[in-house]
Design a protein around this motif. Structure first.
Motif, mmCIF file in Angstrom:
data_model
loop_
_atom_site.group_PDB
_atom_site.id
_atom_site.type_symbol
_atom_site.label_atom_id
_atom_site.label_comp_id
_atom_site.label_asym_id
_atom_site.label_seq_id
_atom_site.Cartn_x
_atom_site.Cartn_y
_atom_site.Cartn_z
ATOM 1 N N VAL A 202 0.860 -1.179 0.000
ATOM 2 C CA VAL A 202 0.000 0.000 0.000
ATOM 3 C C VAL A 202 0.894 1.225 0.000
ATOM 4 N N ARG A 203 0.611 2.180 -0.874
ATOM 5 C CA ARG A 203 1.357 3.432 -0.837
ATOM 6 C C ARG A 203 0.419 4.587 -1.157
ATOM 7 N N ALA A 204 0.797 5.764 -0.680
ATOM 8 C CA ALA A 204 -0.031 6.941 -0.881
ATOM 9 C C ALA A 204 -0.026 7.358 -2.340
ATOM 10 N N ALA A 205 -1.184 7.797 -2.822
ATOM 11 C CA ALA A 205 -1.329 8.341 -4.171
ATOM 12 C C ALA A 205 -2.298 9.513 -4.091
ATOM 13 N N VAL B 118 -9.772 2.471 3.122
ATOM 14 C CA VAL B 118 -8.536 2.121 3.812
ATOM 15 C C VAL B 118 -8.359 0.609 3.784
ATOM 16 N N PHE B 119 -7.230 0.160 3.269
ATOM 17 C CA PHE B 119 -6.886 -1.249 3.263
ATOM 18 C C PHE B 119 -5.465 -1.401 3.782
ATOM 19 N N THR B 120 -5.168 -2.549 4.369
ATOM 20 C CA THR B 120 -3.852 -2.773 4.952
ATOM 21 C C THR B 120 -3.181 -3.974 4.312
ATOM 22 N N ARG B 121 -1.886 -3.992 4.438
ATOM 23 C CA ARG B 121 -1.108 -5.110 3.898
ATOM 24 C C ARG B 121 -1.552 -6.418 4.561
ATOM 25 N N GLY B 122 -1.737 -7.444 3.750
ATOM 26 C CA GLY B 122 -2.180 -8.737 4.246
ATOM 27 C C GLY B 122 -3.673 -8.925 4.238
ATOM 28 N N GLU B 123 -4.425 -7.860 3.985
ATOM 29 C CA GLU B 123 -5.887 -7.936 3.992
ATOM 30 C C GLU B 123 -6.389 -8.589 2.712
ATOM 31 N N ARG B 124 -7.459 -9.350 2.833
ATOM 32 C CA ARG B 124 -8.112 -9.944 1.671
ATOM 33 C C ARG B 124 -9.091 -8.938 1.080
ATOM 34 N N VAL B 125 -9.083 -8.777 -0.237
ATOM 35 C CA VAL B 125 -9.963 -7.824 -0.910
ATOM 36 C C VAL B 125 -10.528 -8.461 -2.174
ATOM 37 N N GLY B 126 -11.611 -7.900 -2.632
ATOM 38 C CA GLY B 126 -12.168 -8.281 -3.917
ATOM 39 C C GLY B 126 -11.812 -7.244 -4.970
ATOM 40 N N LEU B 127 -11.771 -7.659 -6.219
ATOM 41 C CA LEU B 127 -11.433 -6.779 -7.333
ATOM 42 C C LEU B 127 -12.512 -6.881 -8.404
ATOM 43 N N ARG B 128 -13.020 -5.748 -8.822
ATOM 44 C CA ARG B 128 -13.972 -5.710 -9.927
ATOM 45 C C ARG B 128 -13.327 -4.971 -11.087
ATOM 46 N N LEU B 129 -13.364 -5.570 -12.263
ATOM 47 C CA LEU B 129 -12.722 -5.012 -13.450
ATOM 48 C C LEU B 129 -13.799 -4.582 -14.432
#
Length: 409
Positions: free
Chosen positions: A300-303, A332-343
């Motif tokens: 995760v990095r700031a943009a 807000v998401f953190t390293r190691g967290e599970r997330v879903g992705l919609r394309l």
């Protein structure tokens, strides 16, 4: 008055057996529209502008305004003005006389030239600074005056060579808004060179991608980012997602799973790279309905107000792929967290794979920098000449300081 601009097979050689600075460029810019030229340093962008302005002579090809060749005309007779990254104002003239200079060179009296110049200063919101010298202005104010000087020459085509690069973010946004206003009032034909993909998307009606002196793709600004013609074009436009796989019957199959391609993406069955803009990837909870894939946040990095995520997706068979995404402000998401992705299908494309050995050095450098989470920056300095149409060697031209710097192409 504005004009349609066309270049035909335009070429400029370096000499000495080197590859051409510009090699067979063909472009059409409709009257009143804005074209952005993008590409790495050395791709031929500034060379193209200088050839259109008449500041360099092509080794082959033609430049046409409304269908008539201007390649044999000197800069001051082409109806073209050019603004550089450095304002290059005459230091011993006040603001009003800087803007009035082209009229003075054309033979107008000082009073008439000043009267003609004043409205252009008002257009760029510098009407209250007429008696100041360039040294008394901020960088943004100087660039506004340089733009007014270029417009006061009443060009049919306005060329902007990294004209807003040296300004801070707030000033650049102000200049972008100013250019929109000027286009609405004067309707000039505009060609701008920029390394900033967001700037190109915000200002231009169409975008042309150059690399190695050649045109790779030219298309509508709203479409070229989501429908790049190749992996190289995608990279040059700042795209980061490249998912290897195969296309079968209009469906891309990869570690992400099976994704139906939009009907306007025509790629034959066989190996293909799935491309999707990182800004378009929607990050959700891992079990959210409509997610195309789920993965684990690796970085995760700031943009700005957003966060740039790197998400690893692992297929049931164990194949892994990394997807880059940008969160919405407030997410807000953190390293190691599970997330879903919609394309979103509107942002998905696919192209045949390319030979990795053909990657442009600057693209490879940028990708290495990205891997180290240090975005690459570009430095382009302006040539030491004032606006095209305001020639430093013209009769009565005032003396000015020399400027030194690298010359971008």
């Amino acid at each position: 008055m504005t004009a349609a601009l066309a270049v035909r097979n335009l070429g400029r050689d370096h000499g000495g057996g080197q590859a051409p600075a510009l090699d067979g460029l063909n472009l059409d810019v409709p009257a009143g529209s804005c074209l952005a030229l993008v590409g790495p340093s050395g791709s031929g962008k500034t060379t193209a502008l200088r050839l259109v302005a008449g500041l360099e002579v092509p080794d082959r090809g033609d430049v046409l305004l409304d269908g008539r060749s201007v390649v044999a005309l000197p800069p001051e007779r082409r109806g073209v003005s050019m603004v550089f990254q450095r304002p290059l104002l005459f230091p011993h003239l006040d603001v009003l006389d800087n803007v009035a200079f082209s009229a003075r060179v054309a033979g107008a009296s000082r009073r008439a030239a000043r009267a003609a110049a004043a409205p252009f200063l008002d257009l760029v919101q510098m009407g209250g600074y007429t008696t100041r010298r360039p040294g008394q202005l901020s960088g943004g104010q100087e660039q506004r005056v340089a733009l007014a000087r270029a417009l006061a020459a009443r060009p049919r085509v306005l060329l902007l060579d990294e004209a807003f690069t040296g300004l801070d973010v707030a000033l650049r946004e102000d200049m972008h808004e100013l250019l929109h206003q000027l286009r609405a009032v004067l309707e000039p034909t505009v060609v701008l060179v920029t390394h900033d993909h967001a700037e190109a998307a915000a200002l231009a009606d169409s975008v042309a991608v150059l690399s190695g002196g050649r045109l790779l793709q030219h298309g509508d600004a709203g479409r070229i980012y989501t429908r790049p013609a190749s992996v190289t074009v995608s990279r040059l436009l700042g795209g980061r997602n490249e998912v290897p796989g195969v296309v079968v019957g209009g469906e891309h199959r990869s570690a992400l799973g099976r994704l139906r391609l939009p009907t306007d993406v025509a790629v034959p069955d066989g190996p293909a790279v799935l491309l999707v803009r990182q800004e378009a990837v929607v990050v959700t909870g891992p079990d959210a309905p409509g997610a195309d894939a789920a993965g684990t946040v690796l970085a995760v990095r700031a943009a700005g107000a957003r966060r740039a995520l790197t998400v690893e997706v692992v297929s049931p068979g164990g194949a892994a792929v990394q997807v880059h995404a940008e969160t919405s402000p407030g997410q807000v998401f953190t390293r190691g967290e599970r997330v879903g992705l919609r394309l979103p299908s509107s942002a998905v494309s696919a192209v045949p794979p390319e030979d990795a050995g053909t990657e442009e050095p600057e693209i490879a450098d940028r990708r290495t920098a990205d891997a180290g989470r240090m975005p690459r920056t570009h430095r382009v300095a302006s040539p030491a000449v004032p606006d095209a149409g305001v020639r430093p060697d013209a009769p009565g031209a005032p003396r000015r300081r020399n400027h030194h710097g690298d010359h971008g192409t």
